[in-house]
Design a protein around this motif. Structure first.
Motif, PDB file in Angstrom:
ATOM      1  N   ILE A   4      40.473  39.212  38.147  1.00 33.46           N
ATOM      2  CA  ILE A   4      40.003  40.082  39.226  1.00 33.46           C
ATOM      3  C   ILE A   4      40.956  40.062  40.422  1.00 33.46           C
ATOM      4  N   PHE A   5      41.392  38.833  40.813  1.00 33.78           N
ATOM      5  CA  PHE A   5      42.191  38.734  42.046  1.00 33.78           C
ATOM      6  C   PHE A   5      43.689  38.543  41.787  1.00 33.78           C
ATOM      7  N   HIS A   6      44.071  38.599  40.514  1.00 33.95           N
ATOM      8  CA  HIS A   6      45.478  38.515  40.118  1.00 33.95           C
ATOM      9  C   HIS A   6      46.144  37.240  40.625  1.00 33.95           C
ATOM     10  N   SER A   7      45.397  36.139  40.576  1.00 32.08           N
ATOM     11  CA  SER A   7      45.955  34.839  40.965  1.00 32.08           C
ATOM     12  C   SER A   7      47.251  34.569  40.221  1.00 32.08           C
ATOM     13  N   LEU A   8      48.179  33.952  40.926  1.00 29.32           N
ATOM     14  CA  LEU A   8      49.479  33.623  40.325  1.00 29.32           C
ATOM     15  C   LEU A   8      49.506  32.205  39.770  1.00 29.32           C
ATOM     16  N   TYR A  27      54.434  29.947  41.047  1.00 32.14           N
ATOM     17  CA  TYR A  27      53.157  29.234  41.127  1.00 32.14           C
ATOM     18  C   TYR A  27      52.659  28.755  39.764  1.00 32.14           C
ATOM     19  N   ASN A  28      52.988  29.467  38.704  1.00 29.04           N
ATOM     20  CA  ASN A  28      52.405  29.083  37.416  1.00 29.04           C
ATOM     21  C   ASN A  28      53.400  28.426  36.454  1.00 29.04           C
ATOM     22  N   GLU A  39      54.280  25.385  31.598  1.00 27.63           N
ATOM     23  CA  GLU A  39      55.002  24.280  30.965  1.00 27.63           C
ATOM     24  C   GLU A  39      54.005  23.310  30.303  1.00 27.63           C
ATOM     25  N   THR A  40      52.881  23.051  30.979  1.00 20.83           N
ATOM     26  CA  THR A  40      51.860  22.169  30.403  1.00 20.83           C
ATOM     27  C   THR A  40      51.267  22.795  29.148  1.00 20.83           C
TER      28      THR A  40
END
Ligand SMILES: [Zn+2]
Length: 211
Positions: free
Chosen positions: A75-79, A195-196, A201-202
């Protein structure tokens, strides 16, 4: 689990309804078949969008995206995650593929641990933990998602054999365990952001995602 067992434990109620949903996607208006499903447990909920073939279109094995709901990303396009990018990339394939299917699972939020626990885990990640260790720290599983509802929906649609849009081998394996034939795993390619990077990587190093 056999098909009969899935149906008896997950879907023994009057649990589905459908309509037509016109959506705007990248400047185009697209008509999709929309179905809502619910099992006996209220957390067993799904929205299914299907791009049905037009007359004369060649129908191949359905291409399916099983998307875990992510309020912050979708919804909020979090990075901080790549959920929005994956959803968009999957929709791009689905709207151009006869029998392209999106199964959207709102209760898979935070890999199944819920919104509050997800944000709690984010707070620990702010202090340096990775996504796996943060979940362990708050006493939640690394991945709590189940796929019996998804399998039951695919059986209901008659899509026992699918091509799955995912980078996650565990999702392929889980659906196979539920009796679905995954004929092909199609990777979903997204661009990392600053940010991601660690999140991705994890996923790659600790969760065997093909990124
Ligand atoms: Zn997300």
């Amino acid at each position: 689990m056999s098909v009969t067992a899935v149906k008896s434990t997950v879907l023994d109620v009057d649990w589905s309804t459908q309509t037509v949903l016109p959506i705007e996607f990248r400047g185009r208006e697209i008509q999709l078949e929309a179905r809502a499903y619910q099992g006996c447990d209220p957390t067993y909920q799904a929205l299914v969008l299907i791009n049905r073939p037009k007359p004369g279109e060649d129908v191949k094995i359905p291409v399916v995206r099983v998307h875990s709901g992510c309020v912050t990303g979708d919804i909020f396009h979090s990075l901080r995650c790549d959920c929005y990018q994956q959803l968009q990339a999957a929709l791009e394939t689905i709207v151009d593929t006869p029998n392209g299917v999106l199964i959207y699972l709102p209760y898979h939020e935070g890999r199944g641990i819920g919104l509050v626990n997800k944000i709690r885990a984010y707070a620990l990640q702010d202090k340096g933990l990775d996504t796996v260790d943060a979940n362990v720290e708050i006493g939640e599983p690394i991945d709590a998602r189940e796929y019996d509802l998804t399998a039951a929906i695919l059986f209901d649609l008659g899509f026992n054999e699918i091509r799955l849009l995912t980078n996650n081998p565990a999702k392929v394996e889980a659906l196979r365990q539920e009796g679905i034939t995954v004929a092909e795993q199609i990777p979903v390619v997204t661009e990392p952001s600053i940010y991601n990077q660690r999140y991705l990587e994890t996923k790659r190093v600790r969760m065997a995602h093909k990124l």
